[in-house]
Design a protein around this motif. Structure first.
Motif, mmCIF file in Angstrom:
data_model
loop_
_atom_site.group_PDB
_atom_site.id
_atom_site.type_symbol
_atom_site.label_atom_id
_atom_site.label_comp_id
_atom_site.label_asym_id
_atom_site.label_seq_id
_atom_site.Cartn_x
_atom_site.Cartn_y
_atom_site.Cartn_z
ATOM 1 N N PRO A 450 50.947 37.544 27.444
ATOM 2 C CA PRO A 450 49.610 37.191 26.950
ATOM 3 C C PRO A 450 48.897 36.158 27.801
ATOM 4 N N ALA A 451 49.647 35.350 28.557
ATOM 5 C CA ALA A 451 49.001 34.310 29.377
ATOM 6 C C ALA A 451 48.450 34.874 30.691
ATOM 7 N N SER A 452 48.768 36.134 30.975
ATOM 8 C CA SER A 452 48.406 36.702 32.278
ATOM 9 C C SER A 452 47.230 37.667 32.132
ATOM 10 N N PRO A 453 46.133 37.437 32.868
ATOM 11 C CA PRO A 453 44.985 38.345 32.736
ATOM 12 C C PRO A 453 45.290 39.736 33.273
ATOM 13 N N PHE A 454 44.680 40.736 32.631
ATOM 14 C CA PHE A 454 44.912 42.139 32.988
ATOM 15 C C PHE A 454 43.571 42.848 33.008
ATOM 16 N N GLY A 455 43.336 43.661 34.033
ATOM 17 C CA GLY A 455 42.079 44.406 34.091
ATOM 18 C C GLY A 455 41.895 45.018 35.462
ATOM 19 N N GLY A 456 40.818 45.773 35.621
ATOM 20 C CA GLY A 456 40.706 46.600 36.810
ATOM 21 C C GLY A 456 39.653 46.213 37.823
ATOM 22 N N TYR A 457 39.761 46.863 38.983
ATOM 23 C CA TYR A 457 38.711 46.930 39.984
ATOM 24 C C TYR A 457 38.143 48.354 39.947
ATOM 25 N N LYS A 458 37.062 48.544 40.652
ATOM 26 C CA LYS A 458 36.486 49.870 40.889
ATOM 27 C C LYS A 458 36.315 50.642 39.560
ATOM 28 N N GLU A 459 36.725 51.918 39.543
ATOM 29 C CA GLU A 459 36.474 52.738 38.345
ATOM 30 C C GLU A 459 37.495 52.477 37.235
ATOM 31 N N SER A 460 38.334 51.474 37.401
ATOM 32 C CA SER A 460 39.239 51.092 36.311
ATOM 33 C C SER A 460 38.579 50.127 35.335
ATOM 34 N N GLY A 461 37.328 49.780 35.587
ATOM 35 C CA GLY A 461 36.595 48.975 34.606
ATOM 36 C C GLY A 461 36.352 47.550 35.060
ATOM 37 N N TYR A 462 35.831 46.751 34.145
ATOM 38 C CA TYR A 462 35.569 45.350 34.450
ATOM 39 C C TYR A 462 35.807 44.473 33.237
#
Ligand code: TAP
Length: 484
Positions: A450-462
Motif C-alpha cells: 500500500p505504501a508503493s504507488p502503482f499506475g501506468g504510462y502511455k495507454e495504461s492510463g494516468y
C-alpha cells in the motif's frame, strides 16, 4: 504427464452465510432498486451463487444524492482522526472476516483460495490500515498546506481483483475526506456485498459509501452523473477512453488504470531458480487476469532453451482445479466471454506462426478453464505479442543485447509494469531509467504494497494508486510538490 485435477467442492464453502439475493447498498442500507436482478455464478461450476440487483440510472441518482448528503453533512465536517478510526475499524473487520471473504472471492471469481487467503484479503486489510494512518496527516502528504477533499467520487472497478480493487479505490478516497459511489464488475459483485455488511458493522455513517451493482450501463450512468466530482476507473483501455471523452470538459477529475502488456526480461546472468518462479508468478498468478502480468517474456538468446525447458517442467507440476481446494495453483477463468477472448487470441497466435505448448491436461466438463500455455517463436508483429490476452498465456521473444531488450520491451502502446532478472545491480538501475513502465520489479514480480504507488504510462492510463501519491487523486491540492 497429467497435472490438472478437479476435486469435489470442499467444506470451506460451508463457512459462508450468503443470502439468495442482494440489493443495492445505498445510504447505509440494502435496498431493492428499480431494475431487474442478475445471477452471479461460480466460474468453476457454472452454478448460481446468488442473485444481485441491477441498478437503474434512477438508482444511481439516489446513490449519488446519498453520497452528496453524507459529504455535506457528515464526512466533510469530521476530523481526519475520526475518519481514520472508521478506516481502522473497517481494516480490523476485514481481518476478522478474512476467511469468509477469501472463500466468497474464490467462489465468485474462480481464483485459487491460496491467493485470496494469502494475497487479496490481507492486502485489502493492509490498504485500509495504511490509508487510515494518512487520514489525520494529509497536510504532510506533500500536496500543499491545506489539501481539501473533492466531494463525491464515482468509482468503477473490474473483476480480476474484486475486493482488492474496491479497497484500492475506497480507502484513499475516504481517508482524503470524499464520499463514494462504487460499481463492481457484474461477474464479481458478491464480495462487495459482504463488504457492505462490514461497513454496517463498522457503523460507517450512512451514505459515505454506496454500492451500485449492474453491468456497463450502470457504470456509465455513474461516471456521467452531473453531481460527481471525481471519476476513478480501472478496466480496459477501450472503456477508459470512452470515459475520458465523457468526462472531458466537466468539473470532474479523472484517474484511469487501464491495460498492460508487460515485458519480463531475463538476462543470462539471472538467478535462474528465482527467475523461473518469477516468470510463472508473473503470468500464471490469478490465471493471468492481471493488468501488470508479465505476459511477454523477453529472454536472452543464449539461455532461451534452458529457460523454456525449465518452465515446461515447472508448469507440469502445477495443479489446475477447484479454486476452493488449497492445493490448487491455477483456478477458473472468470467468465465465458473472457475464456472466448483467450481462446481466440491463442488461436491467432498459432495461425500467425508462433509455436504453442500446453501441458497435458484434463479440463472439467463444467466451468471455464484454460490450461497454462507458452508460445515460443513469437515475433513483435504477432497479435499475441501486442494485445493484452488477460489469461494464462505467455508469449516468448528473445534478445541479444540490453539495448535490444529495452527496444522490444518498450515496443507496446502500454506502459504499466516490467520485470528485470539479472545479478547486476548497475544493469537494473540503467534499465529502470529506460523502461517506459509505471512499475519496474527487479528479481521479483507482482509485488504490491500500500505504501508503493502503482499506475501506468502511455495507454495504461494516468494517476497513481497507493502511497501518498494515491491521495493526490482525491484531493484538491495547492502547492503540490510531486512526491519523490
Ligand atoms: P472493462 O470491460 O473495461 O470493465 C471494467 C469495469 O467498467 C466493469 O465494472 C464494467 O462493468 C464497467 N464498464 C463497462 N462499460 C462501461 C461504460 N461504458 N461506462 C462505465 N463503466 C463501464 O474491463 P474488464 O474486462 O472488467 O477488465 C479487464 C481490463 O481491466 C483489462 O484490460 C485489464 O488490464 C484492466 N485492468 C487494469 C488494472 C490496472 S490497475 N491498471 C487492474 C485490473 C484490470 P461490467 O463488468 O459489469 O460490464
Amino acid at each position: 504427464m497429467a497435472f490438472l485435477e478437479y476435486a469435489a467442492a470442499p467444506e470451506s464453502a460451508s463457512i459462508l452465510n450468503l443470502k439468495a439475493q442482494y440489493g443495492l447498498f445505498i445510504d447505509g442500507e440494502f435496498v431493492d432498486g428499480h431494475g431487474d436482478v442478475f445471477d452471479t455464478i461460480s466460474p468453476a461450476t457454472e452454478e448460481v451463487i446468488a442473485s444481485i440487483a441491477q441498478a437503474t440510472a434512477g438508482d444511481v441518482d439516489v446513490a449519488v444524492a446519498a453520497a452528496r448528503r453524507a459529504y455535506d453533512r457528515v464526512w466533510s465536517r469530521m476530523s481526519g482522526s475520526d475518519r481514520g478510526k472508521y478506516l481502522f475499524r473497517i481494516a480490523r473487520l476485514v481481518q476478522e472476516r478474512s476467511r469468509e471473504l477469501a472463500v466468497a472471492e474464490s467462489l465468485d471469481n474462480g481464483k485459487p483460495i491460496r491467493e485470496t487467503r494469502d494475497v487479496d484479503v490481507p492486502l485489502v486489510a493492509a490498504w485500509f490500515f495504511y490509508y487510515a494512518g494518512w487520514a489525520d496527516k494529509l497536510e504532510h502528504a506533500g500536496l500543499g498546506p491545506n489539501p481539501r477533499a473533492l466531494g463525491v467520487a464515482a468509482q468503477v472497478i473490474p473483476w480480476n481483483f474484486p475486493l482488492l480493487m474496491l479497497a484500492w479505490k475506497i480507502a484513499p478516497a475516504l481517508a482524503a475526506g470524499n464520499t463514494v459511489v462504487i460499481k463492481p464488475a457484474e461477474t464479481t459483485s458478491l464480495t462487495a456485498m459482504l463488504f457492505a455488511e462490514i461497513l454496517q458493522q463498522a457503523d460507517l455513517p450512512a451514505g459515505v459509501v454506496n454500492i451500485v451493482t449492474g453491468p456497463g450501463p450502470t457504470g456509465q450512468a455513474l461516471v456521467t452523473h452531473a453531481d460527481v466530482n471525481k471519476v476513478a476507473f480501472t478496466g480496459s483501455t477501450n472503456v477508459g477512453r470512452m470515459i475520458a471523452r465523457q468526462v472531458a470538459g466537466t468539473q470532474k477529475r479523472l484517474t484511469l488504470e487501464l491495460g498492460g502488456k508487460a515485458a519480463n526480461i531475463v538476462f543470462d546472468d539471472a538467478p535462474m531458480d528465482q527467475a523461473i518462479e518469477g516468470i510463472v508468478n508473473g503470468i500464471f498468478f490469478n490465471q493471468g487476469h492481471v493488468c501488470c502480468a508479465g505476459s511477454r517474456l523477453l529472454v536472452q538468446e543464449n539461455v532461451h532453451d534452458e529457460v523454456i525447458d525449465r518452465l515446461k517442467q515447472r508448469l507440469s507440476t502445477l495443479r489446475m482445479g477447484d479454486p476452493l481446494d488449497k492445493n490448487t495453483d491455477i483456478g477458473a477463468i472468470n467468465s465465458a466471454a473472457q475464456l472466448e477472448r483467450i481462446r481466440t487470441l491463442s488461436d491467432t497466435g498459432e495461425n500467425e506462426g508462433a509455436e504453442r505448448w500446453t501441458a497435458d491436461c484434463r479440463i472439467p466438463d463444467k466451468g471455464f478453464w484454460f490450461a497454462p500455455t507458452i508460445f515460443t517463436k513469437v515475433s513483435a508483429a504477432h497479435a499475441i505479442a501486442r494485445e493484452e490476452i488477460f489469461g494464462p498465456v505467455l508469449s516468448v521473444l528473445t534478445f541479444r543485447t540490453p539495448a535490444e531488450a529495452i527496444t522490444k520491451a518498450n515496443n507496446t502502446p502500454y506502459g504499466l509494469s516490467a520485470g528485470i532478472w539479472t545479478e547486476k545491480g548497475s544493469r537494473m538501475l540503467a534499465l529502470v531509467d529506460q523502461l517506459r513502465a509505471g512499475v519496474v520489479w527487479a528479481n521479483t514480480f507482482n509485488r504490491f504494497d500500500p505504501a508503493s504507488p502503482f499506475g501506468g504510462y502511455k495507454e495504461s492510463g494516468y494517476g497513481r494508486e497507493g502511497g501518498r501519491h494515491g491521495l493526490a487523486a482525491y484531493l484538491e491540492a495547492s502547492g503540490w510538490d510531486a512526491p519523490a
